[in-house]
Design a protein around this motif. Sequence first.
Motif, PDB file in Angstrom:
ATOM      1  N   UNK A 197      -6.473   8.179 -12.133  1.00 41.67           N
ATOM      2  CA  UNK A 197      -5.258   8.684 -11.509  1.00 41.67           C
ATOM      3  C   UNK A 197      -4.310   7.553 -11.116  1.00 41.67           C
ATOM      4  N   UNK A 198      -4.729   6.332 -11.311  1.00 40.62           N
ATOM      5  CA  UNK A 198      -3.887   5.167 -11.040  1.00 40.62           C
ATOM      6  C   UNK A 198      -4.076   4.204 -12.206  1.00 40.62           C
ATOM      7  N   UNK A 199      -3.148   3.312 -12.366  1.00 40.27           N
ATOM      8  CA  UNK A 199      -3.155   2.432 -13.528  1.00 40.27           C
ATOM      9  C   UNK A 199      -3.840   1.112 -13.181  1.00 40.27           C
ATOM     10  N   UNK A 200      -5.046   0.835 -13.714  1.00 41.01           N
ATOM     11  CA  UNK A 200      -5.755  -0.392 -13.352  1.00 41.01           C
ATOM     12  C   UNK A 200      -5.123  -1.652 -13.918  1.00 41.01           C
ATOM     13  N   UNK A 201      -4.127  -1.502 -14.784  1.00 39.66           N
ATOM     14  CA  UNK A 201      -3.454  -2.690 -15.337  1.00 39.66           C
ATOM     15  C   UNK A 201      -2.820  -3.534 -14.244  1.00 39.66           C
ATOM     16  N   UNK A 202      -2.572  -2.929 -13.078  1.00 36.81           N
ATOM     17  CA  UNK A 202      -1.981  -3.680 -11.971  1.00 36.81           C
ATOM     18  C   UNK A 202      -2.873  -4.832 -11.505  1.00 36.81           C
ATOM     19  N   UNK A 203      -4.182  -4.758 -11.790  1.00 35.77           N
ATOM     20  CA  UNK A 203      -5.094  -5.783 -11.293  1.00 35.77           C
ATOM     21  C   UNK A 203      -4.987  -7.071 -12.104  1.00 35.77           C
ATOM     22  N   UNK A 259       0.819  -1.209   0.000  1.00 41.57           N
ATOM     23  CA  UNK A 259       0.000   0.000   0.000  1.00 41.57           C
ATOM     24  C   UNK A 259       0.857   1.264   0.000  1.00 41.57           C
ATOM     25  N   UNK A 260       1.975   1.226   0.720  1.00 46.17           N
ATOM     26  CA  UNK A 260       2.872   2.380   0.743  1.00 46.17           C
ATOM     27  C   UNK A 260       3.483   2.604  -0.631  1.00 46.17           C
ATOM     28  N   UNK A 261       3.954   1.528  -1.256  1.00 48.43           N
ATOM     29  CA  UNK A 261       4.571   1.692  -2.577  1.00 48.43           C
ATOM     30  C   UNK A 261       3.538   2.064  -3.628  1.00 48.43           C
ATOM     31  N   UNK A 262       2.332   1.510  -3.508  1.00 51.89           N
ATOM     32  CA  UNK A 262       1.280   1.855  -4.458  1.00 51.89           C
ATOM     33  C   UNK A 262       0.930   3.333  -4.345  1.00 51.89           C
ATOM     34  N   UNK A 270       2.661   9.156 -10.666  1.00 54.78           N
ATOM     35  CA  UNK A 270       2.170   8.813 -11.992  1.00 54.78           C
ATOM     36  C   UNK A 270       2.903   7.647 -12.621  1.00 54.78           C
ATOM     37  N   UNK A 271       3.562   6.829 -11.798  1.00 53.89           N
ATOM     38  CA  UNK A 271       4.340   5.707 -12.321  1.00 53.89           C
ATOM     39  C   UNK A 271       3.425   4.625 -12.887  1.00 53.89           C
ATOM     40  N   UNK A 272       4.005   3.744 -13.687  1.00 55.75           N
ATOM     41  CA  UNK A 272       3.252   2.667 -14.313  1.00 55.75           C
ATOM     42  C   UNK A 272       2.780   1.653 -13.281  1.00 55.75           C
ATOM     43  N   UNK A 273       1.840   0.828 -13.675  1.00 56.11           N
ATOM     44  CA  UNK A 273       1.298  -0.201 -12.800  1.00 56.11           C
ATOM     45  C   UNK A 273       2.359  -1.234 -12.440  1.00 56.11           C
ATOM     46  N   UNK A 274       2.156  -1.887 -11.310  1.00 56.45           N
ATOM     47  CA  UNK A 274       2.980  -3.045 -10.975  1.00 56.45           C
ATOM     48  C   UNK A 274       2.771  -4.117 -12.033  1.00 56.45           C
ATOM     49  N   UNK A 275       3.817  -4.750 -12.459  1.00 60.56           N
ATOM     50  CA  UNK A 275       3.666  -5.948 -13.281  1.00 60.56           C
ATOM     51  C   UNK A 275       3.246  -7.095 -12.362  1.00 60.56           C
TER      52      UNK A 275
END
Length: 396
Positions: free
Chosen positions: A262-268, A151-154, A161-166
């Motif tokens: 405002x966040x990248x949903x690709x992380x899901x 949660x902290x890193x997210x 504005x960084x890319x989603x977590x792979x």
Amino acid sequence: MMRHDVRAACVAVGFAAGSILGTAALAESAELQDLLSKFQESYGFPGATAAIALPDGEIVTAATGLADVEANRPMAPDTPMLAASIGKSFVAATVLSLESEGVVSRADLVSDHLGGFDWFARLPNHATMTVGDLLRHGAGLPDHVHLESFQIEMAGRMGSGAAAFTPEEAIAFILDADPLFEAGAGWAYTDTGYLLLGLVIEAASGRSYYDLVSERFLDPLGLADTRPSNIRMLDGLAAGYVAEDNPFGLPPRTMDAQGTLLWDPAMEWTGGGLVSTSSDLSAWGQALFTGRAMDVPYLDRLLDSVSVSPDAPDILYGAGVAIYSQTSRGPVYGHGGWIPGYVSSLRHYADHGVTVAFQINTDVGIADDSTDLVPALEAALADLAVAMAGADGSEE
């Protein structure tokens, strides 16, 4: 109070393209509209959509409130929202489809497919967990989404504005952790496990998960409003709203004025990974839970389940499906979904042949269980759906 444009709200559609509304269908839609609007007035959420799939193929839909409060955009029945963990039912169905072809088996060790990754041996229960364990959340894995470190890193990524977590970056949050229990010996919900399933799907098939789910389910079933949520700009998406003190550090409105998240949903990804409508979700549930989502038998495998807790023996979890085996309305199959700013529900009432879905564009009071909105709306919609099925003479 915010009210929805009735012209957009009173809509009912069938599975077949070009179905024409009759008097009964219009009356059913008006009933659903009235129920949904009363809930919006009582609970004060921004907006919502709902759909009821009836045994005769008709889908009754309605919407209430606003899809975008700041822009005063009304919610419409076909307004898409993030479906969140309801997407797990599509992931599980894809695994079962591949199993029918002999590409993968629920009995396979996960190591048979992912053992070549250099990080795999650092997973809890890496040597013993099976594909079936992952499907049923029985692998003993922690859930990275609820770890403070994640949660902290997210929050940091969102702020920059960084890319989603792979998938592999997300999985890394549980590496070297102790297992919650031996594989197959318990139950603990974990998005991390479903990311591993996504990797299994792609390793075993040599195909992209999103290509497979589109070819096998979205396109054949006509779910035209369901698509990958892997970009920040999703056409027509309702704005999502979160509490100011949310754990991810998001502002209360989770998209900008232009409609970009405002966040990248690709992380899901395979933890959910789809944007959809209540109508499509109800059509999906009706097909999936009545055995019509595939050309081969699969319901026994879909409903092959484990208890989620010794204290709740009637609540089970199968392959991407929650099962309430004994309720006042008979067995209920489905899944819930939560992601910052959006809440969804999908439930199939097997004894009555009806499926109910709804989506709400806020998680305020829902993410922290401080409101009874979701169970209250589920119960009210179930009563209405069962009554509709009986009135149509379609209940057995």
